[in-house]
Design an enzyme around this catalytic site. Sequence first.
Site, mmCIF file in Angstrom:
data_model
loop_
_atom_site.group_PDB
_atom_site.id
_atom_site.type_symbol
_atom_site.label_atom_id
_atom_site.label_comp_id
_atom_site.label_asym_id
_atom_site.label_seq_id
_atom_site.Cartn_x
_atom_site.Cartn_y
_atom_site.Cartn_z
ATOM 1 N N HIS A 91 0.806 -1.250 0.180
ATOM 2 C CA HIS A 91 -0.036 -0.002 0.043
ATOM 3 C C HIS A 91 0.896 1.256 0.007
ATOM 4 C CE1 HIS A 91 -4.354 -1.447 1.224
ATOM 5 N NE2 HIS A 91 -3.565 -2.524 0.540
ATOM 6 N N TYR A 139 -8.991 5.492 7.739
ATOM 7 C CA TYR A 139 -8.992 5.579 9.316
ATOM 8 C C TYR A 139 -10.186 6.913 9.157
ATOM 9 C CZ TYR A 139 -4.664 3.280 10.334
ATOM 10 O OH TYR A 139 -3.786 2.295 10.225
ATOM 11 N N PRO A 143 -3.863 0.011 18.696
ATOM 12 C CA PRO A 143 -3.609 -0.309 17.584
ATOM 13 C C PRO A 143 -3.803 0.760 16.309
ATOM 14 C CG PRO A 143 -5.540 -1.075 18.412
ATOM 15 C CD PRO A 143 -4.994 -0.581 19.407
ATOM 16 N N LYS A 193 1.489 -0.474 14.930
ATOM 17 C CA LYS A 193 2.947 -0.455 15.416
ATOM 18 C C LYS A 193 3.464 -1.590 16.107
ATOM 19 C CE LYS A 193 4.311 3.009 13.371
ATOM 20 N NZ LYS A 193 4.194 2.387 12.017
ATOM 21 N N TYR A 214 4.337 6.460 10.294
ATOM 22 C CA TYR A 214 3.282 5.269 9.707
ATOM 23 C C TYR A 214 4.093 4.336 8.972
ATOM 24 C CZ TYR A 214 -0.842 2.884 8.437
ATOM 25 O OH TYR A 214 -1.814 1.846 8.304
HETATM 26 P P1 RFL Z 1 2.174 -12.060 21.628
HETATM 27 O O1 RFL Z 1 1.570 -12.352 20.211
HETATM 28 O O2 RFL Z 1 1.199 -11.804 22.612
HETATM 29 O O3 RFL Z 1 2.753 -13.684 21.749
HETATM 30 C C1 RFL Z 1 3.168 -13.887 23.257
HETATM 31 C C2 RFL Z 1 3.281 -15.546 23.387
HETATM 32 O O4 RFL Z 1 3.536 -15.885 24.655
HETATM 33 C C3 RFL Z 1 2.502 -16.786 24.948
HETATM 34 N N1 RFL Z 1 2.841 -16.603 26.447
HETATM 35 C C4 RFL Z 1 3.549 -17.681 27.193
HETATM 36 N N2 RFL Z 1 4.156 -18.780 27.085
HETATM 37 C C5 RFL Z 1 4.881 -19.553 27.771
HETATM 38 N N3 RFL Z 1 4.827 -19.276 29.054
HETATM 39 C C6 RFL Z 1 3.963 -18.062 29.637
HETATM 40 N N4 RFL Z 1 3.604 -17.973 30.888
HETATM 41 C C7 RFL Z 1 3.336 -17.334 28.609
HETATM 42 N N5 RFL Z 1 2.395 -16.261 28.534
HETATM 43 C C8 RFL Z 1 1.977 -15.898 27.421
HETATM 44 C C9 RFL Z 1 1.290 -16.268 24.619
HETATM 45 O O5 RFL Z 1 0.232 -17.698 24.491
HETATM 46 C C10 RFL Z 1 1.735 -16.119 22.924
HETATM 47 O O6 RFL Z 1 1.608 -16.882 22.160
HETATM 48 O O7 RFL Z 1 3.149 -11.170 21.533
HETATM 49 P P2 RFL Z 1 4.330 -10.696 20.607
HETATM 50 O O8 RFL Z 1 5.129 -12.115 19.761
HETATM 51 O O9 RFL Z 1 5.249 -9.724 21.297
HETATM 52 O O10 RFL Z 1 3.663 -10.205 19.290
HETATM 53 C C11 RFL Z 1 3.128 -8.851 19.479
HETATM 54 C C12 RFL Z 1 1.954 -8.722 18.335
HETATM 55 O O11 RFL Z 1 1.046 -9.836 18.664
HETATM 56 C C13 RFL Z 1 1.307 -7.357 18.768
HETATM 57 O O12 RFL Z 1 1.874 -6.355 19.253
HETATM 58 C C14 RFL Z 1 0.027 -7.053 17.604
HETATM 59 O O13 RFL Z 1 -0.754 -8.049 17.466
HETATM 60 C C15 RFL Z 1 -0.456 -5.665 18.034
HETATM 61 N N6 RFL Z 1 -1.522 -5.279 16.795
HETATM 62 C C16 RFL Z 1 -0.972 -4.688 15.714
HETATM 63 N N7 RFL Z 1 0.388 -4.449 15.205
HETATM 64 C C17 RFL Z 1 0.688 -3.978 14.389
HETATM 65 O O14 RFL Z 1 2.034 -3.850 14.158
HETATM 66 N N8 RFL Z 1 -0.233 -3.738 13.358
HETATM 67 C C18 RFL Z 1 -1.324 -3.608 13.226
HETATM 68 O O15 RFL Z 1 -2.062 -3.605 12.529
HETATM 69 C C19 RFL Z 1 -1.934 -4.162 14.625
HETATM 70 N N9 RFL Z 1 -3.407 -4.538 15.138
HETATM 71 C C20 RFL Z 1 -2.889 -5.443 17.059
HETATM 72 C C21 RFL Z 1 -3.671 -5.194 15.968
HETATM 73 C C22 RFL Z 1 -3.359 -6.184 18.185
HETATM 74 C C23 RFL Z 1 -4.720 -6.172 18.340
HETATM 75 N N10 RFL Z 1 -5.196 -6.639 19.473
HETATM 76 C C24 RFL Z 1 -6.026 -7.778 19.667
HETATM 77 C C25 RFL Z 1 -4.558 -6.743 20.684
HETATM 78 C C26 RFL Z 1 -5.151 -5.117 15.960
HETATM 79 C C27 RFL Z 1 -5.579 -5.748 17.334
HETATM 80 C C28 RFL Z 1 -7.167 -5.655 17.512
HETATM 81 C C1 PHB Z 2 -5.720 -4.344 10.953
HETATM 82 O O1 PHB Z 2 -5.669 -4.676 9.566
HETATM 83 O O2 PHB Z 2 -5.965 -5.283 11.656
HETATM 84 C C2 PHB Z 2 -5.116 -3.021 11.353
HETATM 85 C C3 PHB Z 2 -4.763 -2.205 10.341
HETATM 86 C C4 PHB Z 2 -4.227 -0.847 10.769
HETATM 87 C C5 PHB Z 2 -4.336 -0.752 12.340
HETATM 88 C C6 PHB Z 2 -4.862 -1.592 13.071
HETATM 89 C C7 PHB Z 2 -5.315 -2.861 12.623
HETATM 90 O O3 PHB Z 2 -4.014 0.618 12.563
#
Ligand code: RFL
Ligand code: PHB
Length: 398
Positions: A75, A203, A295, A299, A387
Site C-alpha cells: 500500500h 481511518y 492499534p 505499530k 506510519y
Molecule cells: P504475542 O503475540 O502476545 O505472543 C506472546 C506469546 O507468549 C505466550 N505466553 C506464554 N508462553 C509460555 N509461558 C507463559 N507464561 C506465557 N504467557 C504468554 C502467548 O500464548 C503468546 O503465544 O506477543 P508478541 O510476539 O510480542 O507479538 C506482538 C503482537 O502480537 C502485537 O503487538 C500486535 O498484534 C498488535 N497489533 C497490531 N500490530 C501491528 O504492528 N499492526 C497492526 O495492524 C496491529 N493491529 C494489534 C492489531 C493487536 C490487536 N489486538 C487484539 C490486541 C489489532 C488488534 C485488534
Molecule cells: C488491521 O488490519 O488489523 C489493522 C490495520 C491498521 C491498524 C490496526 C489494525 O492501524
Amino acid sequence: MEVLTTKVAIIGSGPAGLLLGQLLYKAGIEHIIIEQRSADYVSARIRAGILEQVSVDLLTQAGVDQHLNQQGLPHSGIEILTQGIKHRIDLTALTQGKQVVVYGQTELTKDLMQARTQAELSSFYEAQDVQVHGFYDMPFVTFEHHGIQYRVNCDFIAGCDGYHGVCRASVPKENIKTFEKVYPFGWLGILADVPPVAEELIYVQSDRGFALCSMRSKTRSRYYLQVPLTDKVEDWSDQRFWDELSKRLDDESRQHLVTGPSIEKSIAPLRSFVTEPMRFGKMFLAGDAAHIVPPTGAKGLNLAASDIAYLSSALIEFYTEASAQGIEQYSEKCLQRVWKAERFSWWMTHLLHRFENESEFDLKIKQAELAYVLGSVAGQTTLAENYVGLAYEGKAML
Ligand code: RFL
Ligand code: PHB
C-alpha cells in the site's frame, strides 16, 4: 525431571518468539521455544495487519517471505476521513518511496511456524507452569509438558511472552519501572469474506466515534469500531455492526460497502504501556512483553519485529564475535524506537477517537489539528514517516 541445555530459551511463540527463533536458527545458534498455548490456538489468533518495510526486510532476511511476497498487498497510501471528506496521505511520495504491506499476523505466524517445522526445530507447545529463574546469574527455565517436568539450562532467556507473560512478572519490583495509559474505549473488530470497501485503508474520525476499514486480501475485509469498554461482543449482531459502520462512513464509501456474515468478532481494549529497562541481567523482554501500543498506528507487531532485529544482532554478535556490546545496548536502543512509536500511536489515537467528557473547546482544537496535519505537507510528512516506520538506529540485523 528431564534436564535440557541450550543457548537461548525463548518464552512465547508469538511473532516475536518465532522470528527470534528463525533468525537464531539461520545463524546456527541453538535455542528452544516454550509456549503455554497449543500450536492450533497460536496459529489461529487474529490480530495485526500492517507490516512496515523494515519488518518485511527482516522477514526476507529470516527466509520467510515467500507467501508474504505472493499474497501481501503493498500500500502506497492511506485515507483519513473526517467531517465527511476523505484525505489521502500519499505515504510513498512523502517518504521517498516507502510503503507498507497488508499481510495478516495470522498468516505471518503460520509461515514462521511452518519454517520451524521444516527445520525440525524444538518447540514445546502447551507447556504448563512456565517459570524463569536465576536470570541475574545462571539462568534456567522450568515447566511441565504432558506430565513431564523439565528444566532448561541456558545462557540467556528471551521473554517473548506477551503482555500477560511470566518473564516481566518475575523481575523484582525494585528493578523495573512501568509507564501506562489506559484508554476509556475499545475496538470491536470483525473479519468478513467480503471485498474491502476501498483499495486503501480508511481511518475514520466521526462524531459517532472512530472506525477503521482494513483488509486481509481482495476478498477478505477487517473492520473496526470504537466502542465503550462496557460493551460486550454479544451486544453486537453483525447487522448492528454494519449499520453503525455505515453511519460513520462518507456517502461514497457507504455506497461501496459490501456486508456479509462475520467470521470473527472480538473487542480489544486500548492501552499504552512501556517497561524500562528491557534487559534484566541475562533475560531480555521483547515485543508485547515489554510494551503495548493502541492499534491506531499499526505499530505493535512492527515494534516486536524491531526488538527482535536488535536482540538477534546482539546474540549473534555475542556468539560469533565474543562481544557483549549489543547485549549491553539492547534496552537503550529498543526503547528509543519504542517511545517514538508510543508517541505516534498515542497521538493518532487522540486525534481520531471520540473521548468522553471532551469539551467543545477540546473538539475544536482537535479539528484544527487534523485540518492542519491534512492541509500541510509538513503535517502529512510527519504522519507518513511515522506510519511507514522510522529507521533503526545503530547495529541491527538489517
Ligand atoms: P504475542 O503475540 O502476545 O505472543 C506472546 C506469546 O507468549 C505466550 N505466553 C506464554 N508462553 C509460555 N509461558 C507463559 N507464561 C506465557 N504467557 C504468554 C502467548 O500464548 C503468546 O503465544 O506477543 P508478541 O510476539 O510480542 O507479538 C506482538 C503482537 O502480537 C502485537 O503487538 C500486535 O498484534 C498488535 N497489533 C497490531 N500490530 C501491528 O504492528 N499492526 C497492526 O495492524 C496491529 N493491529 C494489534 C492489531 C493487536 C490487536 N489486538 C487484539 C490486541 C489489532 C488488534 C485488534
Ligand atoms: C488491521 O488490519 O488489523 C489493522 C490495520 C491498521 C491498524 C490496526 C489494525 O492501524
